[in-house]
Design an enzyme around this catalytic site. Structure first.
Site, short mmCIF file in Angstrom:
data_model
loop_
_atom_site.label_atom_id
_atom_site.label_comp_id
_atom_site.label_asym_id
_atom_site.label_seq_id
_atom_site.Cartn_x
_atom_site.Cartn_y
_atom_site.Cartn_z
N LYS A 199 0.85 -1.27 0.01
CA LYS A 199 0.01 -0.01 -0.13
C LYS A 199 1.01 1.18 -0.11
O LYS A 199 1.85 1.40 0.29
CB LYS A 199 -1.00 0.12 1.00
N TYR B 76 -12.16 -3.39 -4.04
CA TYR B 76 -12.80 -3.31 -3.06
C TYR B 76 -14.48 -3.22 -3.04
O TYR B 76 -15.04 -2.83 -1.81
CB TYR B 76 -12.21 -2.16 -1.89
N PHE C 44 -15.77 2.24 6.40
CA PHE C 44 -14.42 2.68 6.12
C PHE C 44 -14.02 2.69 4.63
O PHE C 44 -13.08 2.79 4.13
CB PHE C 44 -13.53 1.66 6.79
N ARG D 273 -1.30 -14.81 3.78
CA ARG D 273 -2.14 -14.25 4.85
C ARG D 273 -1.62 -14.50 6.05
O ARG D 273 -1.79 -13.74 7.11
CB ARG D 273 -3.62 -14.86 4.72
N THR E 254 -5.78 -7.96 10.11
CA THR E 254 -5.90 -6.93 9.47
C THR E 254 -5.88 -5.57 10.43
O THR E 254 -5.21 -4.45 10.05
CB THR E 254 -7.47 -6.55 8.86
N ARG F 197 2.24 -6.81 9.43
CA ARG F 197 1.22 -5.95 10.04
C ARG F 197 1.59 -6.01 11.50
O ARG F 197 1.66 -4.75 11.92
CB ARG F 197 -0.11 -6.18 9.66
N ASN G 235 -2.30 -0.27 6.23
CA ASN G 235 -1.56 -1.48 6.98
C ASN G 235 -0.81 -2.41 6.21
O ASN G 235 -0.84 -3.48 6.05
CB ASN G 235 -3.03 -2.43 7.64
N HIS H 22 -1.99 -5.68 1.04
CA HIS H 22 -3.27 -6.31 0.94
C HIS H 22 -2.75 -7.71 0.24
O HIS H 22 -2.03 -7.64 -0.62
CB HIS H 22 -4.17 -5.36 -0.23
N GLU I 115 -9.11 -9.95 -8.73
CA GLU I 115 -8.36 -8.79 -8.33
C GLU I 115 -7.14 -8.60 -9.21
O GLU I 115 -6.94 -7.54 -9.62
CB GLU I 115 -7.60 -8.75 -6.79
#
Ligand code: CMP
Length: 151
Positions: free
Chosen positions: A25, A65, A73, A101, A107, A118, A128, A131, A142
């Site tokens: 990000k 998203y 959010f 993950r 998250t 994270r 964070n 993704h 995606e």
């Protein structure tokens, strides 16, 4: 020919050699953590099949998203991921979706365990660090938004 290499060339990768979609990000680029995160992924054993710096558009962010549209959010999330360049990635590893993950962590930085990306590098639920797709199907969907390919 090595069977994994053959499957790779035939495009019939199995779960033991799976690909997933992920991106670093804008906070990660701004905070100069790109090298740190890529290094962690490399050390874990992920292979970078594709890696690209990209400025996400509002249209791409809303599509990425879409499942969160309407949530409180959503706008903040879209604003953040479009606020600067990101690093798009197609990563390969055994059970890549699940493994990635786990390495990334929860998250919410409050519950992300120390030792996870994270858990170690973020204090914000929006900014964070990274993704990662949560399923093989979503990795396909995606990645296609950015003209990348997990097959
Ligand atoms: P990401 O893995 O990119 O997927 C959806 C994102 O929504 C998530 O990381 C967070 O950055 C963001 N987000 C912000 N607030 C929340 C929340 N309350 N619950 C879940 N995700 C949130």
């Amino acid at each position: 020919m090595d069977s994994v290499l053959r499957k790779e060339r035939e495009g019939t990768l199995t779960e033991s050699n799976q690909r997933t979609f992920s991106f670093l990000k804008p906070d990660t680029v701004k905070n100069r953590f790109v090298g740190e995160v890529l290094s962690r992924l490399e050390q874990k054993g992920f292979i970078f099949k594709q890696l690209r710096l990209h400025q996400i558009t509002h249209k791409e962010a809303e599509s990425l998203y879409s499942v969160h549209k309407g949530k409180p959010f959503f706008q903040e999330l879209v604003d953040h991921v479009t606020s600067g360049p990101v690093v798009l990635m197609i990563l390969q590893a055994p059970d890549a979706v699940e493994t990635l993950r786990k390495v990334i962590g929860a998250t919410n930085p409050l519950t992300a365990e120390p030792g996870t990306i994270r858990g170690d590098l973020s204090v914000s639920i929006t900014a964070n660090v990274i993704h990662a797709s949560d399923s093989v199907e979503n990795a396909k969907r995606e990645s296609s938004i950015f003209s990348l390919d997990t097959s």
